[in-house]
Design a protein around this motif. Structure first.
Motif, short mmCIF file in Angstrom:
data_model
loop_
_atom_site.label_atom_id
_atom_site.label_comp_id
_atom_site.label_asym_id
_atom_site.label_seq_id
_atom_site.Cartn_x
_atom_site.Cartn_y
_atom_site.Cartn_z
N TYR B 25 0.84 -1.19 0.00
CA TYR B 25 0.00 0.00 0.00
C TYR B 25 0.88 1.24 0.00
O TYR B 25 2.06 1.19 0.37
CB TYR B 25 -0.97 -0.01 1.18
CG TYR B 25 -0.31 -0.02 2.56
CD1 TYR B 25 0.05 -1.23 3.15
CD2 TYR B 25 -0.10 1.16 3.26
CE1 TYR B 25 0.63 -1.25 4.41
CE2 TYR B 25 0.48 1.14 4.52
CZ TYR B 25 0.85 -0.07 5.09
OH TYR B 25 1.43 -0.10 6.33
N THR B 26 0.30 2.34 -0.43
CA THR B 26 1.08 3.57 -0.55
C THR B 26 0.66 4.64 0.47
O THR B 26 1.43 5.54 0.76
CB THR B 26 0.94 4.16 -1.97
OG1 THR B 26 -0.46 4.38 -2.23
CG2 THR B 26 1.50 3.20 -3.01
N ASN B 27 -0.55 4.55 0.99
CA ASN B 27 -1.06 5.58 1.88
C ASN B 27 -0.65 5.29 3.33
O ASN B 27 -1.13 4.33 3.94
CB ASN B 27 -2.59 5.63 1.76
CG ASN B 27 -3.20 6.80 2.50
OD1 ASN B 27 -2.58 7.40 3.37
ND2 ASN B 27 -4.43 7.13 2.16
N SER B 28 0.20 6.11 3.90
CA SER B 28 0.69 5.88 5.26
C SER B 28 -0.40 6.16 6.31
O SER B 28 -0.20 5.87 7.49
CB SER B 28 1.92 6.76 5.53
OG SER B 28 1.59 8.12 5.33
N MET B 29 -1.52 6.72 5.89
CA MET B 29 -2.61 6.97 6.83
C MET B 29 -3.49 5.75 7.05
O MET B 29 -4.32 5.74 7.95
CB MET B 29 -3.48 8.12 6.32
CG MET B 29 -2.74 9.44 6.18
SD MET B 29 -2.01 9.97 7.75
CE MET B 29 -3.49 10.35 8.68
N PHE B 30 -3.33 4.72 6.25
CA PHE B 30 -4.12 3.51 6.46
C PHE B 30 -3.79 2.94 7.83
O PHE B 30 -2.62 2.80 8.20
CB PHE B 30 -3.82 2.46 5.40
CG PHE B 30 -4.39 2.75 4.04
CD1 PHE B 30 -3.74 2.34 2.89
CD2 PHE B 30 -5.60 3.42 3.90
CE1 PHE B 30 -4.27 2.59 1.64
CE2 PHE B 30 -6.14 3.68 2.66
CZ PHE B 30 -5.46 3.27 1.51
N ASP B 31 -4.83 2.59 8.59
CA ASP B 31 -4.58 2.07 9.93
C ASP B 31 -5.31 0.77 10.23
O ASP B 31 -5.24 0.25 11.34
CB ASP B 31 -4.95 3.12 10.99
CG ASP B 31 -6.41 3.54 10.90
OD1 ASP B 31 -6.81 4.45 11.66
OD2 ASP B 31 -7.16 2.97 10.09
N ILE B 50 -6.22 -6.84 10.56
CA ILE B 50 -5.16 -6.45 11.47
C ILE B 50 -5.15 -4.94 11.62
O ILE B 50 -5.32 -4.20 10.63
CB ILE B 50 -3.79 -6.98 10.99
CG1 ILE B 50 -2.71 -6.73 12.06
CG2 ILE B 50 -3.37 -6.36 9.66
CD1 ILE B 50 -1.43 -7.50 11.81
N SER B 51 -4.96 -4.48 12.82
CA SER B 51 -4.83 -3.06 13.10
C SER B 51 -3.36 -2.66 12.96
O SER B 51 -2.47 -3.49 13.12
CB SER B 51 -5.31 -2.78 14.52
OG SER B 51 -4.87 -1.53 14.97
N SER B 52 -3.14 -1.39 12.68
CA SER B 52 -1.77 -0.92 12.47
C SER B 52 -0.93 -0.95 13.75
O SER B 52 0.29 -0.78 13.69
CB SER B 52 -1.78 0.49 11.89
OG SER B 52 -2.42 1.39 12.77
N ILE B 53 -1.56 -1.16 14.89
CA ILE B 53 -0.79 -1.22 16.14
C ILE B 53 -0.21 -2.62 16.37
O ILE B 53 0.54 -2.84 17.31
CB ILE B 53 -1.63 -0.80 17.36
CG1 ILE B 53 -2.83 -1.74 17.55
CG2 ILE B 53 -2.12 0.63 17.21
CD1 ILE B 53 -3.60 -1.48 18.84
N LYS B 54 -0.58 -3.55 15.50
CA LYS B 54 -0.07 -4.91 15.62
C LYS B 54 0.78 -5.25 14.40
O LYS B 54 0.70 -4.58 13.37
CB LYS B 54 -1.22 -5.91 15.70
CG LYS B 54 -2.06 -5.79 16.97
CD LYS B 54 -3.10 -6.89 17.00
CE LYS B 54 -3.89 -6.85 18.29
NZ LYS B 54 -4.89 -7.94 18.37
N ASP B 55 1.58 -6.30 14.51
CA ASP B 55 2.31 -6.75 13.34
C ASP B 55 1.94 -8.18 12.93
O ASP B 55 2.42 -8.68 11.91
CB ASP B 55 3.82 -6.65 13.56
CG ASP B 55 4.29 -7.37 14.81
OD1 ASP B 55 5.39 -7.06 15.29
OD2 ASP B 55 3.54 -8.22 15.31
N LYS B 56 1.07 -8.79 13.71
CA LYS B 56 0.65 -10.16 13.39
C LYS B 56 -0.72 -10.43 14.00
O LYS B 56 -1.01 -10.00 15.11
CB LYS B 56 1.68 -11.14 13.94
CG LYS B 56 1.35 -12.61 13.73
CD LYS B 56 2.41 -13.50 14.37
CE LYS B 56 2.04 -14.97 14.31
NZ LYS B 56 3.06 -15.81 14.97
#
Lengths: 114, 111
Positions: B25-31, B50-56
């Motif tokens: 993805y290109t949009n850094s605002m995606f969460d 998955i939420s952006s606060i997680k990595d898995k």
């Protein structure tokens, strides 16, 4: 049975005619969405509505119109101004009060304009 | 301008092996990121998110990995089963539940 229904499954229309696609949900979701899918492409947003009597244009709204008179219903009209209306149309809904932005989809309507 | 990209239109995998689907993805605002599975002439069904606060995030045979610095996520299916043969869409959102979808990856699981 809770869910999203779309009717009809298949729809044929002559060029130049307007046609309305039905979308109904009994999930008590506030938000509803219309997408179209074309071969080899992802889903593209046509219109969406966050609350009754309000709706917003998506990325490809030209040639389409919607209404949101009831929470449960979000019909889409494909007008004669839509240049390439043949596609698979998908309706979705979402509970805006949930912590997730998960949309749930109906079974879709395949529209063919002859 | 497509903000969510799935560069592999198709993937063939043997039954029992791992399927790895990629999404950029290109949009850094995606969460918030989601994966949907779709059979022909049916609506997509939600698979995992998955939420952006997680990595898995893991759910049974399905695991989604998120690498925010690379703006990349992947879906792992292990072991792959014949019923997994479908088109898989990656989606992302930044607000108001407006999802941006990738073009999809057709997965074929062979015996």
């Amino acid at each position: 049975d809770g869910g999203i229904t779309q009717s009809p499954k298949y729809l044929f229309r002559k060029e130049g005619q307007n046609v309305t696609l039905s979308c109904e949900q009994n999930l008590n979701h506030d938000a509803m969405y219309w997408y179209r899918q074309d071969p080899g492409q992802g889903l593209r947003l046509i219109y969406y509505s966050q609350i009754v009597n309000d709706f917003q244009k998506g990325d490809i709204a030209e040639g389409y119109s919607v209404s949101r008179e009831k929470k449960e219903s979000f019909p889409l009209t494909v007008t004669s101004a839509q240049k390439n209306p043949t596609a698979f149309y998908l309706c979705a809904s979402m509970d805006t009060r949930s912590r997730t932005d998960t949309q749930y989809f109906g079974p879709g309507t395949r529209l063919t304009v002859l | 301008d497509q903000q969510v990209k799935q560069n592999s239109p198709s993937l063939s995998v043997q039954e029992g092996r791992i399927s790895i689907l990629n999404c950029d993805y290109t949009n850094s605002m995606f969460d918030y990121f989601l994966w949907y599975k779709k059979y022909p002439a049916e609506g997509p069904t939600f698979l995992i998110s998955i939420s952006s606060i997680k990595d898995k995030n893991e759910d049974g045979r399905f695991t989604v990995f998120l690498n925010k610095s690379a703006k990349h996520l992947s879906l792992h299916i292990v072991p792959s089963q014949p019923g997994d043969s479908a088109v898989y869409f990656c989606a992302a959102t930044d607000s108001w539940g407006k999802l941006q979808f990738g073009a999809g990856t057709q997965v074929v699981v062979t015996p």
